[in-house]
Design a protein around this motif. Structure first.
Motif, mmCIF file in Angstrom:
data_model
loop_
_atom_site.group_PDB
_atom_site.id
_atom_site.type_symbol
_atom_site.label_atom_id
_atom_site.label_comp_id
_atom_site.label_asym_id
_atom_site.label_seq_id
_atom_site.Cartn_x
_atom_site.Cartn_y
_atom_site.Cartn_z
ATOM 1 N N THR A 99 0.837 -1.199 0.000
ATOM 2 C CA THR A 99 0.000 0.000 0.000
ATOM 3 C C THR A 99 0.868 1.244 0.000
ATOM 4 O O THR A 99 1.985 1.250 0.550
ATOM 5 N N ILE A 100 0.368 2.323 -0.598
ATOM 6 C CA ILE A 100 1.088 3.591 -0.544
ATOM 7 C C ILE A 100 1.214 4.066 0.898
ATOM 8 O O ILE A 100 2.201 4.733 1.266
ATOM 9 N N ALA A 101 0.247 3.687 1.748
ATOM 10 C CA ALA A 101 0.297 4.096 3.150
ATOM 11 C C ALA A 101 1.498 3.490 3.869
ATOM 12 O O ALA A 101 2.034 4.092 4.807
ATOM 13 N N SER A 102 1.947 2.308 3.453
ATOM 14 C CA SER A 102 3.119 1.704 4.096
ATOM 15 C C SER A 102 4.379 2.500 3.777
ATOM 16 O O SER A 102 5.272 2.626 4.625
ATOM 17 N N TYR A 103 4.457 3.064 2.572
ATOM 18 C CA TYR A 103 5.586 3.919 2.212
ATOM 19 C C TYR A 103 5.526 5.235 2.991
ATOM 20 O O TYR A 103 6.554 5.749 3.439
ATOM 21 N N THR A 104 4.332 5.743 3.140
ATOM 22 C CA THR A 104 4.153 6.957 3.942
ATOM 23 C C THR A 104 4.567 6.706 5.383
ATOM 24 O O THR A 104 5.191 7.562 6.029
ATOM 25 N N LEU A 105 4.250 5.523 5.898
ATOM 26 C CA LEU A 105 4.639 5.174 7.263
ATOM 27 C C LEU A 105 6.160 5.127 7.392
ATOM 28 O O LEU A 105 6.724 5.612 8.387
#
Length: 257
Positions: A68-74
């Motif tokens: 997920t893009i959210a994992s990169y954001t994390l």
């Protein structure tokens, strides 16, 4: 030589680098990978790195587990929340998408794939293939050859996949044209070592006269010497690389050691 077009120059001959790899993050901080909170592990590693007076961190791939893009954001958030002040560079693993890695790269997280001083070059390779196994395609190998030929310096090379067998489960997903890459590195007569991730444990092997080092994961480790997929509860780890002029030394640091 498009892959190595972006470069980062260090105005010093003595460097301290950290190699971290295989964080396997999720979209949220409580995500579990084999019952391990990978965000907590990465946070702990970053906290330790912040005490080391590092010149750079190289992230060795497999940032995400859920894609997920959210994992990169994390990942970017955990870096920014830490006390780490040096730049963070990356190369892709089999779980990663280049566009997502590039999207998160701003400020402290940078996209350069050639790092160098007046005495040494550091090349960050792309071993991501069409399957979980690794593959360096011919255009990329040509870029590697050109980068080596254009340099008069000793060189350290990083990639994600392991290029020689470890006699373990992940050999089914190793760098499939590893011998081709390794022969290029050896025959250049300037490469001191190749350092990789992917195998979730510490290894030191050789191909001809070339040293090959594997760095354990920040997430979980896998048991050595078995064809089975077995988790080993060793805690997270990272690799310290100390460069002095055109020589280097390296050691693995275990957080629970």
């Amino acid at each position: 030589m498009a892959w190595f077009k972006q470069a980062h120059y260090f105005e010093k001959s003595h460097l301290k680098l950290a190699h971290i790899t295989d964080s396997h993050l999720f979209a949220h901080r409580k995500g579990l990978y084999f019952d391990v909170n990978t965000a907590d592990n990465l946070r702990a590693v970053l906290s330790q790195l912040a005490l080391q007076q590092l010149d750079a961190v190289v992230f060795g791939g497999d940032l995400t587990q859920d894609h997920t893009i959210a994992s990169y954001t994390l990942f970017a958030t955990l870096v920014s929340e830490s006390d780490l002040t040096c730049p963070v560079f990356w190369l892709p693993g089999n779980h990663d998408e280049l566009d997502m890695l590039e999207h998160m790269s701003q400020g402290q997280i940078q996209t350069a794939k050639r790092l160098y001083t007046d005495a040494i070059d550091i090349l960050l390779l792309n071993s991501k293939g069409p399957t979980p196994a690794g593959w360096c395609d011919e255009p990329h190998l040509a870029d590697v050859i050109q980068a080596l030929n254009n340099s008069a310096s000793k060189t350290l090379v990083f990639c994600h996949h392991h290029p020689v067998p470890i006699d373990g489960y992940l050999d089914k997903h190793m760098l499939e044209n590893g011998p081709q890459l390794l022969n290029i590195l050896v025959e250049s007569e300037c490469v001191m070592a190749l350092i990789h991730g992917h195998v979730h444990n510490e290894y030191h092997l050789r191909f001809r006269e070339l040293d090959i080092f594997a760095t354990p994961a920040t997430s979980i480790q896998f048991t050595k010497g078995t064809a089975l997929w077995q988790q080993q509860d060793l805690g997270p780890a990272w690799r310290l690389i100390t460069i002095e002029d055109d020589t280097f030394s390296t050691e693995v640091v275990w957080l629970n050691g």
